[in-house]
Design an enzyme around this catalytic site. Structure first.
Site, PDB file in Angstrom:
ATOM      1  N   ASP A   8       0.870  -1.178   0.000  1.00 51.97           N
ATOM      2  CA  ASP A   8       0.000   0.000   0.000  1.00 51.97           C
ATOM      3  C   ASP A   8       0.911   1.233   0.000  1.00 51.97           C
ATOM      4  O   ASP A   8       2.142   1.116  -0.145  1.00 51.97           O
ATOM      5  CB  ASP A   8      -1.005  -0.041   1.169  1.00 51.97           C
ATOM      6  CG  ASP A   8      -0.364   0.244   2.533  1.00 51.97           C
ATOM      7  OD1 ASP A   8       0.884   0.366   2.606  1.00 51.97           O
ATOM      8  OD2 ASP A   8      -1.105   0.345   3.522  1.00 51.97           O
ATOM      9  N   CYS A  65       3.273  -2.869   4.077  1.00 50.11           N
ATOM     10  CA  CYS A  65       2.417  -1.729   4.419  1.00 50.11           C
ATOM     11  C   CYS A  65       3.193  -0.892   5.423  1.00 50.11           C
ATOM     12  O   CYS A  65       4.414  -1.065   5.557  1.00 50.11           O
ATOM     13  CB  CYS A  65       1.039  -2.174   4.916  1.00 50.11           C
ATOM     14  SG  CYS A  65       0.998  -2.988   6.525  1.00 50.11           S
ATOM     15  N   THR A  67       3.231  -0.814   8.788  1.00 50.11           N
ATOM     16  CA  THR A  67       3.776  -1.612   9.894  1.00 50.11           C
ATOM     17  C   THR A  67       4.017  -3.067   9.520  1.00 50.11           C
ATOM     18  O   THR A  67       4.685  -3.782  10.267  1.00 50.11           O
ATOM     19  CB  THR A  67       2.783  -1.621  11.058  1.00 50.11           C
ATOM     20  OG1 THR A  67       1.539  -2.162  10.575  1.00 50.11           O
ATOM     21  CG2 THR A  67       2.553  -0.220  11.619  1.00 50.11           C
ATOM     22  N   HIS A  98      10.169 -23.362   9.994  1.00 45.58           N
ATOM     23  CA  HIS A  98       9.062 -23.923  10.774  1.00 45.58           C
ATOM     24  C   HIS A  98       7.690 -23.699  10.145  1.00 45.58           C
ATOM     25  O   HIS A  98       6.803 -24.532  10.313  1.00 45.58           O
ATOM     26  CB  HIS A  98       9.044 -23.306  12.184  1.00 45.58           C
ATOM     27  CG  HIS A  98      10.181 -23.782  13.045  1.00 45.58           C
ATOM     28  ND1 HIS A  98      10.223 -23.565  14.399  1.00 45.58           N
ATOM     29  CD2 HIS A  98      11.326 -24.461  12.733  1.00 45.58           C
ATOM     30  CE1 HIS A  98      11.340 -24.100  14.905  1.00 45.58           C
ATOM     31  NE2 HIS A  98      12.032 -24.634  13.909  1.00 45.58           N
ATOM     32  N   HIS A 133       6.632 -29.978  11.556  1.00 44.77           N
ATOM     33  CA  HIS A 133       6.116 -28.676  11.120  1.00 44.77           C
ATOM     34  C   HIS A 133       5.094 -28.846   9.985  1.00 44.77           C
ATOM     35  O   HIS A 133       4.140 -28.076   9.882  1.00 44.77           O
ATOM     36  CB  HIS A 133       7.264 -27.771  10.679  1.00 44.77           C
ATOM     37  CG  HIS A 133       8.278 -27.560  11.765  1.00 44.77           C
ATOM     38  ND1 HIS A 133       7.961 -26.948  12.956  1.00 44.77           N
ATOM     39  CD2 HIS A 133       9.582 -27.918  11.849  1.00 44.77           C
ATOM     40  CE1 HIS A 133       9.044 -26.919  13.729  1.00 44.77           C
ATOM     41  NE2 HIS A 133      10.035 -27.505  13.074  1.00 44.77           N
TER      42      HIS A 133
HETATM   43  C1  RB5 Z   1      -1.698   3.200   6.223  1.00 44.80           C
HETATM   44  O1  RB5 Z   1      -1.684   4.479   6.734  1.00 44.80           O
HETATM   45  C2  RB5 Z   1      -1.356   2.191   7.313  1.00 44.80           C
HETATM   46  O2  RB5 Z   1      -2.402   2.099   8.222  1.00 44.80           O
HETATM   47  C3  RB5 Z   1      -1.046   0.856   6.706  1.00 44.80           C
HETATM   48  O3  RB5 Z   1       0.009   0.979   5.818  1.00 44.80           O
HETATM   49  C4  RB5 Z   1      -0.622  -0.237   7.653  1.00 44.80           C
HETATM   50  O4  RB5 Z   1       0.408   0.175   8.501  1.00 44.80           O
HETATM   51  C5  RB5 Z   1      -1.700  -0.913   8.391  1.00 44.80           C
HETATM   52  O5  RB5 Z   1      -1.486  -1.861   9.164  1.00 44.80           O
END
Ligand code: RB5
Length: 142
Positions: A8, A65, A67, A98, A133
């Site tokens: 994203d 993304c 995080t 695993h 596993h």
């Molecule tokens: C986008 O702002 C952010 O929420 C997305 O990239 C991600 O970190 C969501 O888990």
């Protein structure tokens, strides 16, 4: 090896860095979007890449993304997808040994380019151990 990558907007820059890193090594990652830093929704991105993996078009996927959390949650809702957030080098190895992870996930706002590239190298170089596993993985898809 056929590898697809998608992110994203939160993972857009790190995705570009991963593509460039592997391009230099002679490995082309198939970029499945997003194609600009405009805001978009990570479930849509995960859906597109996971369907391509499940169809057998690619063996391995990379998702990014902000995080790594949202897009891994979305990916893991697909039966047959085992997406792992590679938050350390050890985890990059264990996710393969695993969990036979088929999708590596990174956080564009929580990991450096160096960390992501190094962990992706470890992920690609590590084999699944099978044995006990495999039994556990079989239970995931029942
Ligand atoms: C986008 O702002 C952010 O929420 C997305 O990239 C991600 O970190 C969501 O888990």
């Amino acid at each position: 090896m056929k590898i697809a990558i998608a992110s994203d907007h939160g993972g857009f820059d790190l995705k570009a860095n991963l593509i460039a890193y592997y391009q230099e090594k002679g490995l082309t990652l198939q970029d499945m979007g997003t194609y600009s830093s405009d805001s978009c929704d990570y479930p849509d991105i995960a859906e597109k890449l996971c369907q391509a993996i499940l169809a057998g078009t690619f063996e391995t996927g990379i998702l990014v993304c902000g995080t790594g959390i949202g897009i891994s949650i979305a990916a893991n809702r697909h039966k047959g997808i085992r997406a792992a957030v590679l938050y350390s080098d050890d985890v990059a190895r264990l996710a393969r040994e695993h969990n036979n992870a088929n999708v590596a996930v990174f956080g564009g706002r929580t990991m450096t380019k160096e960390e992501a590239c190094r962990r992706m190298d470890i992920f690609l170089q590590t084999e699944f151990e099978g044995g006990r596993h495999q039994r556990r993985i079989d239970k995931l898809d029942k």
